[in-house]
Design an enzyme around this catalytic site. Structure first.
Site, short mmCIF file in Angstrom:
data_model
loop_
_atom_site.label_atom_id
_atom_site.label_comp_id
_atom_site.label_asym_id
_atom_site.label_seq_id
_atom_site.Cartn_x
_atom_site.Cartn_y
_atom_site.Cartn_z
N HIS A 42 0.80 -1.23 0.00
CA HIS A 42 0.00 0.00 0.00
C HIS A 42 0.82 1.28 0.00
O HIS A 42 0.27 2.37 -0.03
CB HIS A 42 -0.94 0.02 1.21
CG HIS A 42 -0.23 0.30 2.50
ND1 HIS A 42 0.50 -0.66 3.15
CD2 HIS A 42 -0.10 1.43 3.23
CE1 HIS A 42 1.02 -0.14 4.25
NE2 HIS A 42 0.69 1.13 4.32
C1 UD1 Z 1 -2.08 5.36 6.06
C2 UD1 Z 1 -0.77 5.84 6.69
C3 UD1 Z 1 0.29 4.78 6.53
C4 UD1 Z 1 -0.19 3.44 7.06
C5 UD1 Z 1 -1.51 3.10 6.37
C6 UD1 Z 1 -2.08 1.78 6.87
C7 UD1 Z 1 -0.30 8.25 6.61
C8 UD1 Z 1 0.51 9.29 5.95
N1 UD1 Z 1 -0.28 7.03 6.03
O1 UD1 Z 1 -1.85 5.19 4.66
O2 UD1 Z 1 1.44 5.16 7.27
O3 UD1 Z 1 0.77 2.48 6.80
O4 UD1 Z 1 -2.45 4.13 6.64
O5 UD1 Z 1 -3.24 1.45 6.19
O6 UD1 Z 1 -0.92 8.51 7.60
N2 UD1 Z 1 -9.24 4.70 1.99
C9 UD1 Z 1 -10.43 4.04 1.96
N3 UD1 Z 1 -11.00 3.70 3.16
C10 UD1 Z 1 -10.45 3.98 4.35
C11 UD1 Z 1 -9.23 4.66 4.37
C12 UD1 Z 1 -8.63 5.02 3.18
O7 UD1 Z 1 -10.98 3.74 0.91
O8 UD1 Z 1 -11.02 3.63 5.39
C13 UD1 Z 1 -8.59 5.04 0.71
C14 UD1 Z 1 -8.89 6.44 0.23
O9 UD1 Z 1 -8.97 6.41 -1.16
C15 UD1 Z 1 -7.67 7.21 0.64
C16 UD1 Z 1 -6.58 6.16 0.51
O10 UD1 Z 1 -7.20 4.93 0.87
O11 UD1 Z 1 -7.43 8.33 -0.14
C17 UD1 Z 1 -5.39 6.40 1.37
O12 UD1 Z 1 -5.76 6.54 2.75
P1 UD1 Z 1 -4.81 7.39 3.73
O13 UD1 Z 1 -5.31 7.30 5.12
O14 UD1 Z 1 -4.61 8.74 3.16
O15 UD1 Z 1 -3.42 6.66 3.61
P2 UD1 Z 1 -3.05 5.12 3.64
O16 UD1 Z 1 -2.49 4.78 2.32
O17 UD1 Z 1 -4.15 4.27 4.18
#
Ligand code: UD1
Length: 380
Positions: free
Chosen positions: A206
């Site tokens: 991821h």
């Molecule tokens: C975040 C953390 C990362 C951690 C990861 C674990 C930061 C900078 N990154 O990354 O360190 O390893 O979580 O999962 O804080 N999304 C969904 N549903 C959700 C959450 C996210 O669909 O419940 C999708 C959205 O499109 C979103 C993308 O995932 O834009 C990324 O989510 P985000 O929380 O920004 O970062 P992660 O890649 O999950």
């Protein structure tokens, strides 16, 4: 003030890897009698990225959910700060505990530093020395802003000292995520092997650096597809099980990539994933926490990153850094399938007791802070 029940500790969680860490500390501080509250920033919000973890890890329902959702780093961080500032002003905690290295961690720590509320950082001091990772920025800043730094391993203590953090703020306590693993492994193992292949590689992916660029993602997926065609020394197939993070799912479909031959599923619950990990022939990952869990479980781990903030898992654990070197991946995998995998040991203090150590240190911290006030008011 020195009695835990008069001390109000507020915990902040936001994203999936925070939940297993907070579960251990919440339990230990509750046993020590502290008054606690919990804020969920809502950085992760899907049921399978959040709610299921609260249920399985028996984390109390959050007192506040800021529901910030997804966005750019600046948008997400700003929304957390704005929402969290009001909560802190209203609730006036004696200490705020933040976890790991996600955007929720640094946002909450910055709010507290400005309001002069003491901050404790759990999992402090880890460094990849790679500032292109958003988490590295979050780690560096959170540690500078924290009053108490709870570290999982000695390398973290050394990093903090090198960055000028006073030694009296640093406390080597061990790994709180491993506390939760130790606590729940027996329950996870009861769930084992429902409909999954006998021999499998477990894949998670991821990191933006691995999934956001179509060329990089295509190369990684094709080497994973090659893994799925591997046979072990008994000529058995190695299936590939790939619970896919929502970020990766979006990219795979956006770039129109082929994943036939892989067992792809939605993100799994904590217990389901732990069971799969414990039974895997090999884990391929770019996660931080999984490098640690596989080291504890003694399962070979090939990390699809050029560096790690958890070097101890490479030095003494089962982890091997592969970077984006597909030849290396093939060679290391061949060793594992021939039964010649790297043997590892479990790092010191990864023993299920880190949360209790944190509780004892916090008791002492508040006893010391209470004393001058009591003396000056003539109570002693
Ligand atoms: C975040 C953390 C990362 C951690 C990861 C674990 C930061 C900078 N990154 O990354 O360190 O390893 O979580 O999962 O804080 N999304 C969904 N549903 C959700 C959450 C996210 O669909 O419940 C999708 C959205 O499109 C979103 C993308 O995932 O834009 C990324 O989510 P985000 O929380 O920004 O970062 P992660 O890649 O999950």
């Amino acid at each position: 003030m020195s009695t835990p029940m008069f001390v109000h500790i507020l915990h902040v969680v936001g994203a999936r890897p925070n939940f297993m860490k907070a579960a251990s500390v919440l339990r230990a501080l509750s046993n020590a009698g502290f008054r606690q509250s919990l804020v969920h920033t809502g950085q992760h919000y899907d049921a399978n990225m959040s709610d299921v973890f609260f249920r399985e890890l028996e984390i109390p329902k959050p007192d506040v959910n800021l529901a910030v959702g997804s966005g750019s780093h600046a948008q997400q961080t700003a929304r957390i700060m704005t929402g969290f500032e009001s909560v802190v002003l209203e609730r006036n905690p004696d200490l705020v505990v933040v976890y790991g290295d996600v955007n929720s961690t640094v946002a909450a720590a910055l709010v507290c530093a400005k309001l002069q509320i003491p901050v404790a950082h759990v999992e402090a001091g880890l460094r990849s020395n790679d500032r292109s990772m958003p988490e590295e920025i979050n780690r560096l800043l959170t540690d500078q802003l924290s009053d108490l730094l709870f570290t999982p391993s000695e390398d973290a203590d050394r990093n903090l000292q090198r960055e000028g953090i006073p030694v009296e703020r640093i406390h080597l306590v061990g790994n709180v995520m491993i506390d939760t693993l130790v606590h729940l492994l027996p329950r996870a193992l009861k769930k084992k092997s429902k409909g999954f292949p006998a021999r499998y590689a477990l894949v998670t992916l991821h990191r933006p650096s691995n999934v956001d660029d179509p060329d990089v993602l295509r190369r990684i997926l094709s080497s994973i597809l090659a893994v799925s065609k591997k046979k072990d020394s008994n000529n058995q197939d190695l299936a590939v099980v790939f619970p896919m993070h929502p970020r990766t799912r979006v990219r795979v479909s956006q770039f129109g990539m082929v994943t036939d031959g892989l067992h792809i599923c939605d993100p799994l619950s904590y217990l389901e994933f732990l069971a799969l990990q414990a039974g895997a022939t090999v884990v391929l990952t770019d996660s931080g926490g999984i490098q640690e869990e596989s080291t504890f479980l003694g399962v070979p781990c090939l990390t699809l990153r050029a560096n790690t903030e958890r070097p101890i898992t490479v030095e003494i654990g089962t982890n091997v850094l592969i970077g984006n070197n597909t030849d290396r991946l093939r060679d290391e995998l061949a060793k594992i399938l021939n039964g010649q995998q790297k043997k590892g040991t479990i790092p010191p203090l990864w023993d299920g007791q880190a949360g209790e150590r944190i509780a004892r240190i916090l008791q002492q911290y508040f006893e010391k802070r209470a004393r001058p006030a009591a003396v000056s008011s003539g109570l002693i």
